[in-house]
Every structure is written in structure tokens, then in C-alpha cells.
Enzyme design. Structure first.
Site, mmCIF file in Angstrom:
data_model
loop_
_atom_site.group_PDB
_atom_site.id
_atom_site.type_symbol
_atom_site.label_atom_id
_atom_site.label_comp_id
_atom_site.label_asym_id
_atom_site.label_seq_id
_atom_site.Cartn_x
_atom_site.Cartn_y
_atom_site.Cartn_z
ATOM 1 N N ALA A 163 0.807 -1.226 0.000
ATOM 2 C CA ALA A 163 0.000 0.000 0.000
ATOM 3 C C ALA A 163 0.835 1.269 0.000
ATOM 4 C CB ALA A 163 -0.937 0.012 1.212
ATOM 5 N N HIS A 164 2.149 1.164 0.255
ATOM 6 C CA HIS A 164 3.068 2.312 0.181
ATOM 7 C C HIS A 164 2.641 3.476 1.066
ATOM 8 C CE1 HIS A 164 3.021 0.234 -3.849
ATOM 9 N NE2 HIS A 164 4.243 -0.013 -3.396
ATOM 10 N N CYS A 165 2.059 3.150 2.213
ATOM 11 C CA CYS A 165 1.618 4.177 3.174
ATOM 12 C C CYS A 165 0.600 5.130 2.553
ATOM 13 C CB CYS A 165 2.809 4.975 3.712
ATOM 14 S SG CYS A 165 4.097 3.960 4.450
ATOM 15 N N ALA A 166 -0.128 4.673 1.543
ATOM 16 C CA ALA A 166 -1.094 5.532 0.849
ATOM 17 C C ALA A 166 -2.389 4.767 0.580
ATOM 18 C CB ALA A 166 -0.496 6.042 -0.462
#
Length: 208
Positions: A163-166
Site C-alpha cells: 500500500a506504500h503508506c497511501a
């Protein structure tokens, strides 16, 4: 949010009318993990997340009101800041525009290669004249973490999956369950690496 832009793109906080600009040190600024910073426009006041241990005006019962110590509770990460300073010095030596030109060329070359591969979904607007040197993609319905594992274990290619912190971005893309594979290009990457990644993804997609 300057996490992906600081060091990779020219940023003029005053010209762009920014009130606050947050950036991390360990991405395009070539600094150690655990470093970063925040620009706060003069005249703007923020409440600190943490207080105490500033070593400045130590008898105050609240964090000193002056910036930047107002936001600097505890002992500073001196060795991390020194490493970040070295990274920034490198960028100033090479030039942000030169770094951006090379990284952008590699990223757009990678995007062009991925578009040729059947089963690959490439995300983002690659017609935009200015963008970060980051590729996000998926292969068919394969779990992004699985693809990333194969790239590392079988080909020695290091990527980031998930999720790449997003999470809100993935909700907008419809990739909440699958996530995405991310390739981030830097000054030290090469066209040869672009070719090797394209070959690896082609093989993985053919077997998926």
C-alpha cells in the site's frame, strides 16, 4: 507532502505558496532512515506533537515558543542529520535539475517498456510533464507482494510492494486488496537495469 519530491524535483516553497512542506531524508535526499524535516512558513504556528527535553530554556514548563526549537523535543538525531547533510551536499554538487533529468528519463523509459508487456497494468499519468521518477504497476491479478518477492529472489531486483503508506490512493485505484509493485529510480540506476527489469517482468507475466 514532499516525501517523493525533495531532492528529485526542484521545489520552491515560497514561489509555490506553501504553508507547510514535509519531507523525508531517506528517499531522494540520500540521507539515513529516520531523518527528515518540515518547512513552516514564517508567521505560522504549529502545536508540537511532543514536548520536553529540548535543552533550551530548560526551566520552561512548556516547549520554547521560538522556531525551530518549538518543534524539536528531545535530543536531536545528530549523526542522522550529519548523514542527511552529506546527501544534500551531494545533490547540490550534482544539481537537482541534472538529477531530475536522469531519473525522469529512466522512469519514462521503464514505463514505455512496461506498456509493451501483456498483462501489465501501469498506473499514473505518463503524459504529465513533471512527475516523480516512480513506477507503480501490477501483473494481471497476481498479489503485488508475490511479484516483488519473485523479482528479488529470482532476479535480484529490489522493489516495494503493498500500500506504500497511501491507502486512500489504492482505494481510488481499486487496488486495496492487490496493492501495487513500485520501482523507484535514483541517480545511480542505469538503462541496463531498466532493460533487466523489463525482461524479468515479461517472464513473470508470461507465466502468470
Amino acid at each position: 507532502d514532499g516525501a517523493q519530491s525533495a531532492g528529485a524535483l526542484p521545489v520552491d516553497v515560497q514561489k509555490m505558496g506553501m504553508d507547510i512542506f514535509c519531507f523525508t531524508g531517506h528517499k531522494s535526499l540520500f540521507g539515513p532512515q529516520g531523518t527528515g524535516g518540515i518547512y513552516v512558513r514564517k508567521g505560522l504556528t504549529l502545536d508540537p506533537l511532543k514536548t520536553g527535553g529540548s535543552g533550551v530554556q530548560s526551566f520552561l514548563t512548556e516547549q520554547p515558543p521560538e522556531m525551530p526549537v518549538h518543534l524539536e523535543a528531545g535530543t536531536l538525531n545528530g549523526h542522522g542529520i550529519a548523514g542527511l547533510s552529506a546527501g544534500v551536499s551531494f545533490i547540490l554538487e550534482k544539481g537537482v535539475h541534472a538529477i531530475h533529468e536522469k531519473e525522469d528519463r529512466l522512469a519514462r523509459s521503464m514505463a514505455a517498456e512496461l506498456r509493451k508487456i501483456s498483462g501489465v497494468r501501469l498506473y499514473g499519468d505518463w503524459e504529465a510533464p513533471l512527475r516523480a521518477p516512480i513506477i507503480s504497476f501490477n501483473i494481471k491479478d497476481m498479489d503485488s507482494a508475490g511479484v516483488s518477492d519473485i523479482l528479488w529472489e529470482d532476479y535480484g531486483i529490489c522493489t516495494r510492494a503493498g500500500a506504500h503508506c497511501a491507502p486512500l490512493l489504492h482505494k481510488a485505484l481499486g487496488t486495496e486488496e492487490q496493492g501495487a509493485v513500485r520501482i523507484s529510480f535514483s541517480w545511480y540506476n542505469t538503462e541496463e537495469e531498466v532493460r533487466k527489469i523489463a525482461e524479468a517482468v515479461t517472464e513473470i507475466a508470461a507465466e502468470a
